[in-house]
Design a protein around this motif. Structure first.
Motif, PDB file in Angstrom:
ATOM      1  N   SER A  85      11.927   9.253 -12.902  1.00  0.00           N
ATOM      2  CA  SER A  85      11.567   8.315 -13.970  1.00  0.00           C
ATOM      3  C   SER A  85      11.392   6.903 -13.405  1.00  0.00           C
ATOM      4  N   LEU A  86      12.286   6.513 -12.518  1.00  0.00           N
ATOM      5  CA  LEU A  86      12.201   5.187 -11.886  1.00  0.00           C
ATOM      6  C   LEU A  86      10.998   5.112 -10.946  1.00  0.00           C
ATOM      7  N   ALA A  87      10.741   6.215 -10.247  1.00  0.00           N
ATOM      8  CA  ALA A  87       9.615   6.248  -9.309  1.00  0.00           C
ATOM      9  C   ALA A  87       8.285   6.101 -10.040  1.00  0.00           C
ATOM     10  N   LYS A  88       8.190   6.679 -11.239  1.00  0.00           N
ATOM     11  CA  LYS A  88       6.952   6.573 -12.017  1.00  0.00           C
ATOM     12  C   LYS A  88       6.640   5.125 -12.378  1.00  0.00           C
TER      13      LYS A  88
ATOM     14  N   ASN B 281      10.917  -2.787  -9.973  1.00  0.00           N
ATOM     15  CA  ASN B 281      11.040  -1.350 -10.238  1.00  0.00           C
ATOM     16  C   ASN B 281      11.498  -0.582  -9.003  1.00  0.00           C
ATOM     17  N   PHE B 282      10.974  -0.974  -7.846  1.00  0.00           N
ATOM     18  CA  PHE B 282      11.382  -0.290  -6.612  1.00  0.00           C
ATOM     19  C   PHE B 282      12.840  -0.621  -6.287  1.00  0.00           C
TER      20      PHE B 282
ATOM     21  N   VAL C   2      18.911  17.523  -2.391  1.00  0.00           N
ATOM     22  CA  VAL C   2      20.378  17.466  -2.382  1.00  0.00           C
ATOM     23  C   VAL C   2      20.997  17.045  -3.723  1.00  0.00           C
ATOM     24  N   GLY C   3      20.226  16.466  -4.614  1.00  0.00           N
ATOM     25  CA  GLY C   3      20.774  15.906  -5.839  1.00  0.00           C
ATOM     26  C   GLY C   3      20.847  16.880  -6.995  1.00  0.00           C
ATOM     27  N   SER C   4      21.532  16.443  -8.049  1.00  0.00           N
ATOM     28  CA  SER C   4      21.626  17.258  -9.259  1.00  0.00           C
ATOM     29  C   SER C   4      20.346  17.102 -10.074  1.00  0.00           C
ATOM     30  N   ASP C   5      20.168  17.960 -11.066  1.00  0.00           N
ATOM     31  CA  ASP C   5      18.973  17.906 -11.902  1.00  0.00           C
ATOM     32  C   ASP C   5      18.847  16.548 -12.586  1.00  0.00           C
ATOM     33  N   LYS C   6      19.968  16.018 -13.081  1.00  0.00           N
ATOM     34  CA  LYS C   6      19.932  14.729 -13.775  1.00  0.00           C
ATOM     35  C   LYS C   6      19.571  13.601 -12.800  1.00  0.00           C
ATOM     36  N   GLU C   7      20.158  13.644 -11.609  1.00  0.00           N
ATOM     37  CA  GLU C   7      19.866  12.607 -10.617  1.00  0.00           C
ATOM     38  C   GLU C   7      18.393  12.619 -10.227  1.00  0.00           C
ATOM     39  N   ILE C   8      17.860  13.817 -10.054  1.00  0.00           N
ATOM     40  CA  ILE C   8      16.449  13.954  -9.687  1.00  0.00           C
ATOM     41  C   ILE C   8      15.561  13.455 -10.828  1.00  0.00           C
ATOM     42  N   LYS C   9      15.909  13.805 -12.057  1.00  0.00           N
ATOM     43  CA  LYS C   9      15.130  13.385 -13.219  1.00  0.00           C
ATOM     44  C   LYS C   9      15.131  11.867 -13.355  1.00  0.00           C
ATOM     45  N   ASP C  10      16.306  11.269 -13.206  1.00  0.00           N
ATOM     46  CA  ASP C  10      16.414   9.808 -13.318  1.00  0.00           C
ATOM     47  C   ASP C  10      15.619   9.111 -12.218  1.00  0.00           C
ATOM     48  N   ALA C  11      15.707   9.632 -11.015  1.00  0.00           N
ATOM     49  CA  ALA C  11      14.986   9.033  -9.890  1.00  0.00           C
ATOM     50  C   ALA C  11      13.476   9.137 -10.094  1.00  0.00           C
TER      51      ALA C  11
ATOM     52  N   GLU D 131       0.819  -1.210   0.000  1.00  0.00           N
ATOM     53  CA  GLU D 131       0.000   0.000   0.000  1.00  0.00           C
ATOM     54  C   GLU D 131       0.855   1.262   0.000  1.00  0.00           C
ATOM     55  N   GLY D 132       1.930   1.234   0.797  1.00  0.00           N
ATOM     56  CA  GLY D 132       2.729   2.451   0.942  1.00  0.00           C
ATOM     57  C   GLY D 132       3.887   2.580  -0.019  1.00  0.00           C
ATOM     58  N   MET D 133       4.008   1.654  -0.983  1.00  0.00           N
ATOM     59  CA  MET D 133       5.179   1.687  -1.853  1.00  0.00           C
ATOM     60  C   MET D 133       5.233   2.943  -2.725  1.00  0.00           C
ATOM     61  N   SER D 134       4.127   3.321  -3.312  1.00  0.00           N
ATOM     62  CA  SER D 134       4.108   4.501  -4.181  1.00  0.00           C
ATOM     63  C   SER D 134       4.447   5.767  -3.403  1.00  0.00           C
ATOM     64  N   LYS D 135       3.859   5.872  -2.203  1.00  0.00           N
ATOM     65  CA  LYS D 135       4.132   7.051  -1.369  1.00  0.00           C
ATOM     66  C   LYS D 135       5.599   7.072  -0.933  1.00  0.00           C
ATOM     67  N   LEU D 136       6.141   5.883  -0.634  1.00  0.00           N
ATOM     68  CA  LEU D 136       7.538   5.799  -0.230  1.00  0.00           C
ATOM     69  C   LEU D 136       8.455   6.215  -1.377  1.00  0.00           C
ATOM     70  N   ALA D 137       8.096   5.819  -2.588  1.00  0.00           N
ATOM     71  CA  ALA D 137       8.890   6.218  -3.763  1.00  0.00           C
ATOM     72  C   ALA D 137       8.880   7.732  -3.931  1.00  0.00           C
ATOM     73  N   THR D 138       7.736   8.338  -3.690  1.00  0.00           N
ATOM     74  CA  THR D 138       7.633   9.797  -3.791  1.00  0.00           C
ATOM     75  C   THR D 138       8.502  10.477  -2.734  1.00  0.00           C
ATOM     76  N   ARG D 139       8.491   9.925  -1.542  1.00  0.00           N
ATOM     77  CA  ARG D 139       9.272  10.519  -0.445  1.00  0.00           C
ATOM     78  C   ARG D 139      10.773  10.461  -0.713  1.00  0.00           C
ATOM     79  N   VAL D 140      11.253   9.334  -1.237  1.00  0.00           N
ATOM     80  CA  VAL D 140      12.700   9.240  -1.479  1.00  0.00           C
ATOM     81  C   VAL D 140      13.127  10.181  -2.600  1.00  0.00           C
ATOM     82  N   VAL D 141      12.250  10.360  -3.594  1.00  0.00           N
ATOM     83  CA  VAL D 141      12.570  11.301  -4.677  1.00  0.00           C
ATOM     84  C   VAL D 141      12.604  12.727  -4.142  1.00  0.00           C
ATOM     85  N   ASN D 142      11.658  13.052  -3.264  1.00  0.00           N
ATOM     86  CA  ASN D 142      11.650  14.393  -2.670  1.00  0.00           C
ATOM     87  C   ASN D 142      12.884  14.617  -1.793  1.00  0.00           C
ATOM     88  N   ALA D 143      13.311  13.551  -1.114  1.00  0.00           N
ATOM     89  CA  ALA D 143      14.524  13.668  -0.293  1.00  0.00           C
ATOM     90  C   ALA D 143      15.744  13.924  -1.174  1.00  0.00           C
TER      91      ALA D 143
END
Length: 244
Positions: A110-113, A146-147, A99-108, A83-95
């Motif tokens: 993409s994986l979270a989606k 995917n996770f 601190v991350g670069s634009d490319k790192e955030i974009k890649d993350a 149940e909480g996997m999607s929300k957890l993926a969103t939280r790690v991307v926000n974290a």
């Protein structure tokens, strides 16, 4: 009153099986009240055999219920874990976004989606869950894969070091490690439930030897002894037995 006939139609509810078991018991009671006048030659129709069949189908029905409890519990546990996997993926991307670069955030992202895609995963019937290649099982496996890719990517980002324990790589991997075990439990309990259902259906609906067919033969025998217009036959004829 017209006799019920065994058909090839599959009973769609558990209550249908329970009703057949209860009605077969009522049939045995009615036959017993006939006394010595009930004296068929077929072994499967004699009162002693009917009582044995009554006990067997009642046990088979109870076995199905007993197997359903751990199966449903294991399904609920996996549902809760996912149940909480999607929300957890969103939280790690926000974290990472902090601190991350634009490319790192974009890649993350993409994986979270991929983790979040497909909507809510649904529980399935045991007969399907027991098959390792089922569509539902593959959906769970894909979500885990995917996770895992997302966590693996984050582990390779030096800046991703959140203070929140549940977002740390070690916690995410621990969460991932527990998911396949939940799936294994479901497959084990689903297999046991499927076997119990097969046994129940065999005892109730097997051609000639199943309780339903035996019950219908009992009706025919009583009709031959007493006649269609007699109260003895009418009492038994109104006891409904439905086949598959």
């Amino acid at each position: 009153m017209a006799e019920a006939t065994a058909t090839k139609k599959v009973s769609k509810t558990e209550s249908g099986h329970a009703k057949n078991v209860a009605n077969f018991g009522a049939l045995v009671t009615a036959v017993e009240s006939l006394g010595k006048n009930y004296n068929p030659t077929a072994v499967s129709l004699v009162l002693k055999s009917l009582k044995t069949t009554k006990i067997s189908i009642a046990k088979a029905l109870a076995d199905v219920s007993a197997c359903e409890t751990p199966y449903r519990s294991s399904v609920n546990k996996r549902q809760a874990a996912f149940e909480g996997m999607s929300k957890l993926a969103t939280r790690v991307v926000n974290a990472l976004a902090a601190v991350g670069s634009d490319k790192e955030i974009k890649d993350a992202r993409s994986l979270a989606k991929k983790v979040q895609g497909g909507g809510k995963l649904k529980a399935e019937d045991p007969a399907v869950a027991a098959k390792s290649k089922s569509t539902s099982q593959m959906s769970y496996d894909n979500r885990i894969s995917n996770f895992k890719s997302l966590v693996s990517y984050l582990a390779g980002v030096p800046a991703y070091k959140p203070n929140e324990r549940d977002l740390q790589i070690i916690a995410l991997n621990k969460y991932l490690d527990a998911l396949p075990v939940l799936g294994d439990d479901i497959n084990t309990f689903a297999d046991e439930l499927a076997k119990a259902r097969i046994n129940r259906d065999k005892l109730l609906y097997a051609a000639n030897t199943g309780a339903v067919d035996i019950g219908l033969k009992v009706k025919k025998y009583v009709k031959s002894v007493y006649g269609a217009a007699t109260p003895e036959y009418k009492r038994i004829a109104r006891i409904e037995l439905k086949g598959r």
